[in-house]
Design a protein around this motif. Sequence first.
Motif, PDB file in Angstrom:
ATOM      1  N   VAL A   1     -17.436  -0.984  32.139  1.00 30.51           N
ATOM      2  CA  VAL A   1     -16.396  -1.044  33.166  1.00 30.51           C
ATOM      3  C   VAL A   1     -15.933  -2.497  33.294  1.00 30.51           C
ATOM      4  CG1 VAL A   1     -18.138  -1.155  35.039  1.00 30.51           C
ATOM      5  CG2 VAL A   1     -15.776  -0.549  35.574  1.00 30.51           C
ATOM      6  N   LEU A   2     -14.629  -2.686  33.285  1.00 28.47           N
ATOM      7  CA  LEU A   2     -14.060  -4.013  33.499  1.00 28.47           C
ATOM      8  C   LEU A   2     -13.665  -4.104  34.971  1.00 28.47           C
ATOM      9  CD1 LEU A   2     -13.076  -6.732  32.339  1.00 28.47           C
ATOM     10  CD2 LEU A   2     -10.875  -5.627  31.858  1.00 28.47           C
ATOM     11  N   GLU A   3     -14.420  -4.878  35.720  1.00 29.08           N
ATOM     12  CA  GLU A   3     -14.216  -4.944  37.179  1.00 29.08           C
ATOM     13  C   GLU A   3     -13.110  -5.936  37.515  1.00 29.08           C
ATOM     14  OE1 GLU A   3     -18.017  -5.855  38.928  1.00 29.08           O
ATOM     15  OE2 GLU A   3     -18.741  -3.786  38.700  1.00 29.08           O
ATOM     16  N   LEU A   4     -11.983  -5.391  37.944  1.00 28.00           N
ATOM     17  CA  LEU A   4     -10.814  -6.231  38.235  1.00 28.00           C
ATOM     18  C   LEU A   4     -10.587  -6.384  39.731  1.00 28.00           C
ATOM     19  CD1 LEU A   4      -8.407  -4.770  35.512  1.00 28.00           C
ATOM     20  CD2 LEU A   4      -9.799  -6.843  35.392  1.00 28.00           C
ATOM     21  N   PHE A   5     -11.658  -6.112  40.514  1.00 26.84           N
ATOM     22  CA  PHE A   5     -11.482  -6.078  41.978  1.00 26.84           C
ATOM     23  C   PHE A   5     -12.184  -7.227  42.689  1.00 26.84           C
ATOM     24  CE2 PHE A   5     -14.888  -3.014  40.815  1.00 26.84           C
ATOM     25  CZ  PHE A   5     -15.976  -3.694  41.360  1.00 26.84           C
TER      26      PHE A   5
END
Length: 436
Positions: free
Chosen positions: A95-99
Amino acid sequence: MKLYSTNNPNNQVSFKEAVFNSMPQDRGLYMPVAIEKLDEEFLNNLASFTLPEIAFQVAKHLLGDAIPENDLHALILDAISFDAPLVELEENVYVLELFHGPSLAFKDFGARFMSRVMAYFLEKGEKLLDVLVATSGDTGGAVALGFLGVPGTRVTILFPKGKVSGIQELQLTTNGLNVRAVEVDGTFDDCQALVKQAFVDGVLNQEFRLTSANSINIARLIPQTFYYFNAYAQLLRAGRSNVVFSVPSGNFGNIGAGILAWKLGLPVSHFIAATNANDTVPEFLRTGVYKPRPSVQTISNAMDVGDPSNWVRIRDMFKTDPAALAELISSFSYTDEETLSAIQKIYAAYNYIVCPHTAIAWQALKDWQQDQPTGNVAGVFLSTAHPCKFPDVLPEHIAAEIVIPEQVKDLDSKQKQLTALGKDFEGFKKYLLDNK
Ligand SMILES: *Cc1c(COP(=O)(O)O)cnc(C)c1O
């Protein structure tokens, strides 16, 4: 840097003009005239660069002399001030966490970069730049926090009464300074209609220097390429090099930026466009017919778009070889029931909590992987928002487990400030004129 309109390649403007006008008169979208590959040396050494270093190199390559190097460097360090970590959940699923930005959504990348670019181009003594933005939740928060305290600018956010989540509403209404919030007794579409009408109103245009901050602005698209390169850098460090990105898509700006990164030389093997019931693009890829529709409401409401604006940009990048588009992108759409079920499966499998948009990207990745001869492709799905922004949508026992991030912990103690208006244009116009 020169940009052209997708409706007329001879209609060319500077970066500055494209940033302030968002959309060409001919209603196309701006695209860079030159999308050259980044140099091999940089691409081969991605693993040795940090996110801000990558952002600077990519921005410099695209922008050319539109912003001098030293200024661009400072701007990037200011805008890209948070991380975008890649987390492995199981073999071949990341998962690429962009938050991790101020508003807890990937839109922070675009909004922070765009606000600083606008502020950079504003000259001393110029008229105040008035940014009008209609939001269904996430855009408004990112734009508000992006422009908060940026000199020479003021933001007016319109949001539909009772239709944004608690945290979103706090993010929209507790800022003060140069950000003000208008609660409209209507829907998101009503908010959008008010903003659109303001832009064509003679009196308002005389009084104010109005600009929109919507997702078609090229200055929002460019910074979204940065995290694709940075995700790849993280994969390289983990010994991986073959990647597919699954992107939860609404207006298709996020995945459009990924494809731009690919055009710039990032070696991505495949993209997956994951949508909710608003499946105009999946249907197009299946049938070859692009049939825009009114949006339908879902629990992943930031993706409720029936006629995604940025699709024009994606098609434009394949204008010389449309068949290659269908080869590079797969697309899947999901119902709300499937979205909820995905949230539950992710929680059960990894003890990890996702927002409904992110859940759709995970499900699409899993479904795509099902049909692939195993292999060594690292699947990366993009997490576009922190789940705490959508607590009412999640099953209660999962929502109860969400760890609230620092950015929102003290929002509750802040004073909400908003002006409540109806959905009629005259009322909105009067509000603007009375509050110059
Ligand atoms: C805006 C948004 C999306 C959709 O992104 P597009 O660039 O419009 O495709 C997905 N998820 C979340 C949480 C969003 O806020």
